[in-house]
Each structure stands twice: as structure tokens, then as C-alpha cells.
Design a protein around this motif. Structure first.
Motif, PDB file in Angstrom:
ATOM      1  N   LEU A  76      -0.095  -0.524   8.619  1.00  0.00           N
ATOM      2  CA  LEU A  76      -0.485   0.585   7.600  1.00  0.00           C
ATOM      3  C   LEU A  76       0.357   1.853   8.182  1.00  0.00           C
ATOM      4  O   LEU A  76       0.697   2.579   7.387  1.00  0.00           O
ATOM      5  CB  LEU A  76      -2.042   0.761   7.580  1.00  0.00           C
ATOM      6  N   THR A  94      -4.747  -2.128  -6.987  1.00  0.00           N
ATOM      7  CA  THR A  94      -3.944  -2.851  -5.945  1.00  0.00           C
ATOM      8  C   THR A  94      -4.801  -2.919  -4.546  1.00  0.00           C
ATOM      9  O   THR A  94      -4.658  -3.788  -3.696  1.00  0.00           O
ATOM     10  CB  THR A  94      -2.718  -1.880  -5.921  1.00  0.00           C
ATOM     11  N   SER A  95      -5.530  -1.867  -4.281  1.00  0.00           N
ATOM     12  CA  SER A  95      -6.244  -1.579  -2.964  1.00  0.00           C
ATOM     13  C   SER A  95      -7.090  -2.619  -2.801  1.00  0.00           C
ATOM     14  O   SER A  95      -7.329  -3.310  -2.019  1.00  0.00           O
ATOM     15  CB  SER A  95      -6.893  -0.404  -2.913  1.00  0.00           C
ATOM     16  N   MET A 108      -5.507  -6.050  -2.285  1.00  0.00           N
ATOM     17  CA  MET A 108      -4.914  -6.264  -0.730  1.00  0.00           C
ATOM     18  C   MET A 108      -6.240  -6.684   0.013  1.00  0.00           C
ATOM     19  O   MET A 108      -5.951  -7.228   0.993  1.00  0.00           O
ATOM     20  CB  MET A 108      -4.167  -4.978  -0.474  1.00  0.00           C
ATOM     21  N   SER A 163       0.847  -1.290   0.027  1.00  0.00           N
ATOM     22  CA  SER A 163      -0.080   0.192   0.013  1.00  0.00           C
ATOM     23  C   SER A 163       0.947   1.234  -0.198  1.00  0.00           C
ATOM     24  O   SER A 163       0.310   2.113  -0.201  1.00  0.00           O
ATOM     25  CB  SER A 163      -0.824  -0.044   1.173  1.00  0.00           C
ATOM     26  N   ILE A 213       0.088   3.703  -3.027  1.00  0.00           N
ATOM     27  CA  ILE A 213      -0.934   4.576  -2.745  1.00  0.00           C
ATOM     28  C   ILE A 213      -0.618   5.377  -2.064  1.00  0.00           C
ATOM     29  O   ILE A 213      -1.232   6.747  -2.071  1.00  0.00           O
ATOM     30  CB  ILE A 213      -2.319   3.632  -2.263  1.00  0.00           C
TER      31      ILE A 213
END
Length: 357
Positions: free
Chosen positions: A190, A161-162, A165, A133, A136
């Protein structure tokens, strides 16, 4: 040119030597990429493996970070001395140079702490997927801080991608099995990603402004990194904890320190020197799958096709995004460019001379 010139034999030999040198360089780059990618995957797996099958690690997180960074300090000093002698070694101990990288090293230490703590709540493969992440987060930080705008295609790749995940985490949780998951652990992972993205920007600016050789910069950064880890160890595990600042160290802990943290630091710099940041990011993306299979082969995990597919989705989306960042440098070849007179300056000047005559 080499094949077109039928000249003395020494010219051909030089051309052959040049070609073999290029091939050797390509082999070096391929070997470096393979070694770094494998080490990245092993690093995250080592953190989980070092726990010895227990829910939480017997060693203290702070002690592992402190020892690994302290060793890196000595490595930096040795590199500085071997490259610049006593002059560069004295620069490593200069208060001004240490102050330049003090805050950056402290933030890096904070990121390591979140990384190590998060693996007590989530497994290594989940952490590796969540770490992607950073693409992003970096895109959002660049948008807010620098005003750098992503293309529509790049935003859709980031959304993919999000989604990949999220699918990986949710499917893995619903399937149960050997996957370790908690909302707190995901939050720690995160936060670590945000810290890494932010401190990378700070470090890049500091490296560009500072004129010292890289070993000097490296050692100064690691000094503050190690000192911050030492303070964390004294306060958390010493004053506020049980008083045992080291915990229970085993051979697995030593492997984590030397084959994990120290090699990761050295390999990072080597890959950036041999290749570039694009291949570094691709290496991290491929590491997702290697960590997943490493968990299956060595950490008692079980293969699940749905979870594996979600991991593949993340990898492909990350690689597509990284390559899209470099696509803008490619030369366009549409019909409009081919018919543009400015693309043929020699022909244009010749026609003008002919017209004047």
C-alpha cells in the motif's frame, strides 16, 4: 462518402486503402493492448517466480532495480542519439536536465524497492489486487491537492473496489492454500501504491514543463533512478548488510530484469502512445485475473472459486470506474437537448430570415 461517389476507379482504390489502413491501426492497438496486459501480469509473477520457490529472494532487491534502470539509461541514450544525433545525446548529460528529474527518479526508485520487498511477504496475485487501490489513492489525492471532486457514482464504485480487495485478502487468508499473506507485506504494497500515485503527479508536471524530446527526459529520469538504486544497494546490502551487494543471481533473475522491469518500462510508454491512460488502467485491472491464473498454472497455486470471484469483483469495479471518468465527455441525448434551439443554428437563422421578410 466513398461509397456515394461513383467516380473513377482510383477514388475507390483510395477509399479501400483508407479502410484497410484503419483496420490495420485497430489491429495494432489490439495487439499492443494484449501484449502490454500480458507483460504486466507476467511482471508481478516474475518477481515471485524469480525467488525459485524460496521464502525470500536469493538476489538482492537493490541489484535488480539498479541493473534494470542502468540498462534503461543506455536505451534512453540510444533513442536520443537515433532521433536527434549528438545534440540530443548531449542534452542527456546536461546537468540542468539531470537536476530536473533527479528527485522524481529517486522517488520512483523508492517505489520499486517497496514493490520488490513486499513480494517477500505476500504472493504476486495478492500484490496485484492491492495495487488496484491506486484508483482510490489517486481520487483522494486529487480531492485534497487539486480539489477535484468525484461523483457519487464514482465514490460508490471506489467503495466497491475497496470491498472487493478486502474480500480477496481475507478470503484468501482464511482459505489458506498457496496464498502468502502478512500485514507487513500488505503495508509495504500500500505504501508503494501511495508513492506511485504521488510521483506520477510530479512526473507529469515535470514532463509538461520540460521542452526536451522524450528520449532525453526518459534517460535523465532513469539516471537518477539508477543512482538512487545504487546508493540503496551500497548502504543496505554493503555497509549495513553482509557486504554482498548482489546476492545470488540465476537465470531467473535475468529474466526478471529484462522480461520484467525493462519490458514493463518500454511497454508502458508504448501503450500510452498507441492508446491512452484509460486503456492503460484497464490493462492493469485485467492483469489481476491473469496473475491469479498464472499463479495456478506455473507457481503451484490452487483454484478457489470464492477468491476468484473476489478478484473478478475488483476487475469489474476498476473498469467501471475508469470508464466513468470518460463518460463525462460523451454527448448527452435527452429530450431537453434535442429540443434546445441552440442545437440547430442553421434552422434558427433560416426562420429569422423568413420572419424579417
Amino acid at each position: 462518402k466513398c461509397f456515394a461517389q461513383a467516380r473513377p476507379s482510383h477514388t475507390s482504390q483510395a477509399c479501400i486503402a483508407q479502410g484497410s489502413s484503419t483496420m490495420a491501426d485497430a489491429k495494432t492497438k489490439a495487439l499492443a493492448f494484449f501484449a502490454v496486459t500480458t507483460q504486466r501480469a507476467c511482471h508481478n509473477s516474475f518477481i515471485e517466480w524469480a525467488k525459485g520457490g524460496e521464502a525470500t529472494a536469493g538476489y538482492t532487491v537493490s541489484s535488480v532495480i539498479f541493473v534494470s534502470q542502468l540498462v534503461c539509461v543506455f536505451i534512453g541514450w540510444a533513442l536520443a542519439y537515433s532521433g536527434g544525433g549528438n545534440a540530443d545525446f548531449k542534452k542527456c548529460l546536461d546537468a540542468k536536465n539531470l537536476k530536473t528529474f533527479a528527485s522524481i527518479g529517486m522517488i520512483y526508485a523508492l517505489g520499486d524497492i517497496f514493490e520488490m520487498e513486499s513480494v517477500n511477504y505476500i504472493d504476486s496475485s495478492t500484490y496485484t489486487v492491492l495495487s488496484q487501490s491506486k484508483l482510490i489513492v489517486t481520487a483522494l489525492l486529487m480531492w485534497v491537492v487539486d480539489g477535484t471532486v468525484q461523483s457519487v457514482m464514482q465514490w460508490f464504485i471506489l467503495f466497491t473496489t475497496s470491498a472487493g480487495m478486502l474480500e480477496y485478502v481475507l478470503v484468501g487468508k482464511s482459505k489458506g492454500g498457496s496464498m502468502t499473506f502478512s500485514a507487513f507485506g500488505v503495508g509495504l504494497a500500500l505504501v508503494k501504491v501511495v508513492i506511485s500515485c504521488y510521483v506520477a503527479v510530479l512526473n507529469q508536471k515535470a514532463l509538461k514543463k520540460d521542452s526536451n524530446p522524450f528520449p532525453v527526459q526518459f534517460s535523465c529520469l532513469k539516471v537518477s533512478w539508477a543512482v538512487a538504486s545504487l546508493f540503496y544497494m551500497i548502504i543496505k546490502d554493503g555497509i549495513l548488510g553482509s557486504g554482498d551487494m548482489w546476492g545470488e543471481w540465476t537465470y531467473r533473475t535475468a529474466v526478471l530484469v529484462f522480461a520484467g522491469f525493462i519490458l514493463k518500462t518500454l511497454f508502458n510508454q508504448y501503450l500510452l502512445k498507441v492508446l491512452d491512460a484509460i486503456w492503460k488502467n484497464i490493462s492493469e485491472a485485467i492483469g489481476v485475473i491473469l496473475v491469479y491464473f498464472g499463479k495456478i498454472l506455473f507457481l503451484g497455486g490452487t483454484f478457489d472459486a470464492t477468491v476468484f470471484n473476489a478478484g473478478i469483483t475488483v476487475v469489474l469495479a476498476c473498469i467501471a470506474y475508469v470508464l466513468s471518468k470518460d463518460s463525462g465527455k460523451a454527448k448527452k441525448s435527452d429530450v431537453g437537448d434535442e429540443l434546445d434551439p441552440s442545437a440547430y443554428p442553421d434552422l434558427t437563422s433560416a426562420l429569422l430570415r423568413h420572419r424579417r421578410k
